[in-house]
Design a protein around this motif. Structure first.
Motif, PDB file in Angstrom:
ATOM      1  N   ARG A   1     -80.573  27.170 -16.360  1.00  0.00           N
ATOM      2  CA  ARG A   1     -79.835  26.056 -15.748  1.00  0.00           C
ATOM      3  C   ARG A   1     -78.339  26.149 -16.022  1.00  0.00           C
ATOM      4  O   ARG A   1     -77.524  25.943 -15.121  1.00  0.00           O
ATOM      5  N   PHE A   2     -77.969  26.446 -17.262  1.00  0.00           N
ATOM      6  CA  PHE A   2     -76.549  26.586 -17.594  1.00  0.00           C
ATOM      7  C   PHE A   2     -75.934  27.721 -16.787  1.00  0.00           C
ATOM      8  O   PHE A   2     -74.858  27.579 -16.206  1.00  0.00           O
ATOM      9  N   SER A   3     -76.605  28.844 -16.738  1.00  0.00           N
ATOM     10  CA  SER A   3     -76.082  30.007 -16.022  1.00  0.00           C
ATOM     11  C   SER A   3     -75.953  29.735 -14.528  1.00  0.00           C
ATOM     12  O   SER A   3     -74.969  30.160 -13.906  1.00  0.00           O
ATOM     13  N   ASP A   4     -76.908  29.031 -13.960  1.00  0.00           N
ATOM     14  CA  ASP A   4     -76.813  28.650 -12.543  1.00  0.00           C
ATOM     15  C   ASP A   4     -75.588  27.765 -12.300  1.00  0.00           C
ATOM     16  O   ASP A   4     -74.860  27.946 -11.311  1.00  0.00           O
TER      17      ASP A   4
ATOM     18  N   GLN B   1     -66.031  33.603 -21.536  1.00  0.00           N
ATOM     19  CA  GLN B   1     -66.045  32.341 -22.280  1.00  0.00           C
ATOM     20  C   GLN B   1     -67.413  31.669 -22.211  1.00  0.00           C
ATOM     21  O   GLN B   1     -67.893  31.137 -23.200  1.00  0.00           O
ATOM     22  N   ALA B   2     -68.033  31.687 -21.050  1.00  0.00           N
ATOM     23  CA  ALA B   2     -69.327  31.022 -20.878  1.00  0.00           C
ATOM     24  C   ALA B   2     -70.419  31.671 -21.727  1.00  0.00           C
ATOM     25  O   ALA B   2     -71.400  31.008 -22.084  1.00  0.00           O
ATOM     26  N   GLU B   3     -70.247  32.915 -22.075  1.00  0.00           N
ATOM     27  CA  GLU B   3     -71.245  33.605 -22.908  1.00  0.00           C
ATOM     28  C   GLU B   3     -71.359  32.968 -24.289  1.00  0.00           C
ATOM     29  O   GLU B   3     -72.400  33.093 -24.939  1.00  0.00           O
ATOM     30  N   ARG B   4     -70.348  32.260 -24.719  1.00  0.00           N
ATOM     31  CA  ARG B   4     -70.420  31.547 -26.008  1.00  0.00           C
ATOM     32  C   ARG B   4     -71.494  30.464 -25.980  1.00  0.00           C
ATOM     33  O   ARG B   4     -71.998  30.057 -27.027  1.00  0.00           O
ATOM     34  N   TRP B   5     -71.830  29.993 -24.788  1.00  0.00           N
ATOM     35  CA  TRP B   5     -72.871  28.972 -24.626  1.00  0.00           C
ATOM     36  C   TRP B   5     -74.150  29.583 -24.059  1.00  0.00           C
ATOM     37  O   TRP B   5     -74.967  28.904 -23.469  1.00  0.00           O
ATOM     38  N   ASP B   6     -74.327  30.878 -24.248  1.00  0.00           N
ATOM     39  CA  ASP B   6     -75.526  31.621 -23.839  1.00  0.00           C
ATOM     40  C   ASP B   6     -75.648  31.842 -22.335  1.00  0.00           C
ATOM     41  O   ASP B   6     -76.754  31.941 -21.797  1.00  0.00           O
TER      42      ASP B   6
ATOM     43  N   ALA C   1     -72.961  22.802 -20.341  1.00  0.00           N
ATOM     44  CA  ALA C   1     -73.993  23.084 -21.346  1.00  0.00           C
ATOM     45  C   ALA C   1     -74.753  21.809 -21.694  1.00  0.00           C
ATOM     46  O   ALA C   1     -75.987  21.818 -21.803  1.00  0.00           O
ATOM     47  N   ALA C   2     -74.037  20.716 -21.854  1.00  0.00           N
ATOM     48  CA  ALA C   2     -74.689  19.439 -22.146  1.00  0.00           C
ATOM     49  C   ALA C   2     -75.569  18.999 -20.988  1.00  0.00           C
ATOM     50  O   ALA C   2     -76.700  18.524 -21.193  1.00  0.00           O
TER      51      ALA C   2
END
Length: 79
Positions: free
Chosen positions: A38-41, A61-66, A21-22
């Motif tokens: 970009r995060f999703s990729d 879990q990744a859905e917490r970061w959109d 995410a960062a």
């Protein structure tokens, strides 16, 4: 495949999500849509390395970061 990926740990995956995410945030300016893309990729690439049994947990879990799936990104015109 590394033992870290084979031995899925929710805590390590959460740390990975924070790192990714960062990384995504640094390269998207103020565009949330670009961040999501970009995060999703980045997540999609990492999830492919996981055994099938862990992929659902990892995505949840990744859905917490959109995180948004490729299908959702297409619908939202993120792609």
């Amino acid at each position: 495949m590394s033992s870290e990926i084979v031995n899925f740990s929710e805590g390590r995956w959460s740390d990975m999500c924070v790192t990714l995410a960062a990384q995504a945030a640094r390269s998207c300016g103020t565009s949330h849509e670009l961040y999501v893309q970009r995060f999703s990729d980045l997540i999609d690439a990492k999830v492919k390395e996981l055994p099938e049994d862990f992929r659902g947990k990892a995505i949840a879990q990744a859905e917490r970061w959109d995180y948004a799936s490729a299908e959702v990104r297409l619908k939202r015109s993120f792609a």
